[in-house]
Design a protein around this motif. Structure first.
Motif, mmCIF file in Angstrom:
data_model
loop_
_atom_site.group_PDB
_atom_site.id
_atom_site.type_symbol
_atom_site.label_atom_id
_atom_site.label_comp_id
_atom_site.label_asym_id
_atom_site.label_seq_id
_atom_site.Cartn_x
_atom_site.Cartn_y
_atom_site.Cartn_z
ATOM 1 N N LEU A 95 -4.255 3.508 -5.430
ATOM 2 C CA LEU A 95 -3.202 4.120 -6.232
ATOM 3 C C LEU A 95 -2.632 3.071 -7.165
ATOM 4 O O LEU A 95 -2.090 2.052 -6.712
ATOM 5 N N CYS A 96 -2.758 3.289 -8.470
ATOM 6 C CA CYS A 96 -2.226 2.373 -9.474
ATOM 7 C C CYS A 96 -0.926 2.945 -10.018
ATOM 8 O O CYS A 96 -0.901 4.078 -10.509
ATOM 9 N N PHE A 121 -1.323 -0.595 -6.067
ATOM 10 C CA PHE A 121 -1.079 -1.657 -7.033
ATOM 11 C C PHE A 121 0.249 -1.368 -7.741
ATOM 12 O O PHE A 121 0.360 -0.398 -8.489
ATOM 13 N N ASN A 122 1.239 -2.199 -7.464
ATOM 14 C CA ASN A 122 2.529 -2.124 -8.140
ATOM 15 C C ASN A 122 2.396 -2.950 -9.422
ATOM 16 O O ASN A 122 2.545 -4.160 -9.409
ATOM 17 N N ARG A 123 2.109 -2.274 -10.514
ATOM 18 C CA ARG A 123 1.485 -2.819 -11.712
ATOM 19 C C ARG A 123 0.028 -3.095 -11.337
ATOM 20 O O ARG A 123 -0.281 -3.260 -10.164
ATOM 21 N N LYS A 125 -4.234 7.222 -10.723
ATOM 22 C CA LYS A 125 -3.384 6.414 -11.593
ATOM 23 C C LYS A 125 -2.154 7.212 -12.018
ATOM 24 O O LYS A 125 -2.274 8.326 -12.537
ATOM 25 N N VAL A 126 -0.991 6.607 -11.789
ATOM 26 C CA VAL A 126 0.283 7.267 -12.079
ATOM 27 C C VAL A 126 1.097 6.393 -13.018
ATOM 28 O O VAL A 126 1.352 5.217 -12.727
ATOM 29 N N ALA A 128 2.508 14.279 -4.606
ATOM 30 C CA ALA A 128 1.569 15.380 -4.850
ATOM 31 C C ALA A 128 0.254 14.874 -5.420
ATOM 32 O O ALA A 128 -0.827 15.348 -5.032
ATOM 33 N N VAL A 129 0.312 13.906 -6.329
ATOM 34 C CA VAL A 129 -0.917 13.355 -6.913
ATOM 35 C C VAL A 129 -1.751 12.667 -5.842
ATOM 36 O O VAL A 129 -2.975 12.851 -5.773
ATOM 37 N N LEU A 130 -1.102 11.880 -4.985
ATOM 38 C CA LEU A 130 -1.836 11.189 -3.922
ATOM 39 C C LEU A 130 -2.380 12.186 -2.901
ATOM 40 O O LEU A 130 -3.531 12.066 -2.450
#
Length: 321
Positions: A71-72, A131-133, A187-188, A263-265
């Motif tokens: 997850l980005c 990934f936080n950034r 990717k969010v 929801a995306v994840l």
């Protein structure tokens, strides 16, 4: 029921998805205040349900041990990345989740290709990495601040549009490689308005317990707002693919941003649909033999199998799941 939930989640996040091949203009195409006609109390309940759903699917992902999920999260300062991670992942097993934050690259990292430090933090099979950034900093911060690019010491590399076009291609190819090998990339982008960022900065200054979160550099970076909007728009246009799409999440309302991210994840995990492994006949016989031995050790007056006594139907005659 699972099919119904999957369909509802897919419909909920569809307006947030950047259609592959489309040209994005953040200011025109996505409203940071959008909330899908939900109220905050409704949102709180939805987030609880989403967190429970994530916990279930994460357990199955870990047990199957076939896929990994990356997850980005991208956003400008005060976009809510930390809070999103904290709330969305509140119910999952921390053993199966690893969060990586990427700051200014070290001397060692600069001695490698620009994707090297990100590749080192990828998830293992069965795990979720956040990934936080992320590697998208290499077409965002580096683009807005060209002096950062100079530190990478690229040999005869083109500058300007040719460089960014090449990096978009390299990133797309890398993400395609990951997905081909069982690592889903989701990717969010947390889309914050300029006014909401200003308000959050002031709150960090006004509240002593939040002073540590604020830096004068944040205001200096804010001066490049228009440059970042252009960089984000072009990045979203060039790197939202069928195998790793972008979702632009309205971030002015933190509660709604967290629902969307969950929801995306959840949608990604439900597409994978991981299953608990089943055992073969030989292993099943070994389990039953072990069960009989443990039952014989039951103290006088105690049920032979306390769990089966409380949950009829879980004994030896139960069909394997």
């Amino acid at each position: 029921m699972a099919d119904t939930s999957a369909r509802r989640i897919a419909e909920f996040i569809e307006p947030l998805r950047v259609k592959p091949g489309s040209k994005v203009d953040l200011a025109e195409d996505f409203d940071p205040r959008y909330k899908a006609h939900l109220t905050k109390p409704e949102g709180v309940e939805l987030l609880k349900a989403g967190v429970a759903l994530l916990a279930e699917y994460q357990a199955r992902l870990a047990a199957q041990d076939t896929y990994g999920v990356l997850l980005c999260l991208q956003a400008l300062d005060a976009g809510g990345k930390d809070g999103t991670i904290r709330h969305v992942m509140s119910g999952v097993n921390p053993q199966g989740v690893k969060v990586s934050s990427f700051k200014v690259p070290s001397a060692e990292e600069l001695d490698h290709d620009y994707l090297w430090r990100y590749a080192r933090r990828l998830p293992a099979r069965g795990d979720i990495a956040i990934f936080n950034r992320s590697h998208y900093e290499e077409v965002l911060v580096v683009r807005v601040h060209p002096q950062v690019l100079d530190r990478q010491r690229l040999p005869g590399a083109p500058h300007g549009k040719a460089l960014w076009k090449r990096r978009y291609r390299e990133i797309n190819d890398w993400e395609r490689y990951l997905t081909d090998n069982g690592f889903k990339v989701v990717k969010v982008f947390l889309n914050l308005s300029k006014e909401e960022q200003r308000a959050r900065f002031l709150k960090r200054i006004d509240l002593p317990e939040k002073n540590w979160k604020f830096s004068a550099a944040d205001v200096r970076e804010r001066r490049h707002w228009d440059d970042y909007q252009k960089a984000f728009s072009e990045m979203l246009s060039a790197t939202s693919t069928t195998w790793a799409p972008w979702y632009v999440v309205p971030a002015d309302r933190k509660w709604f941003a967290r629902i969307c991210a969950a929801a995306v994840l959840a949608h990604t995990l439900m597409e994978i649909d991981p299953q608990y492994p089943t055992v073969g006949a030989e292993v099943r016989e070994e389990l039953l033999a072990a069960r009989r031995e443990l039952e014989r050790e039951a103290p006088e007056g105690a049920p032979a199998d306390p769990y089966e006594a409380d949950h009829p139907g879980t004994g030896p005659g139960r069909s394997p799941q």
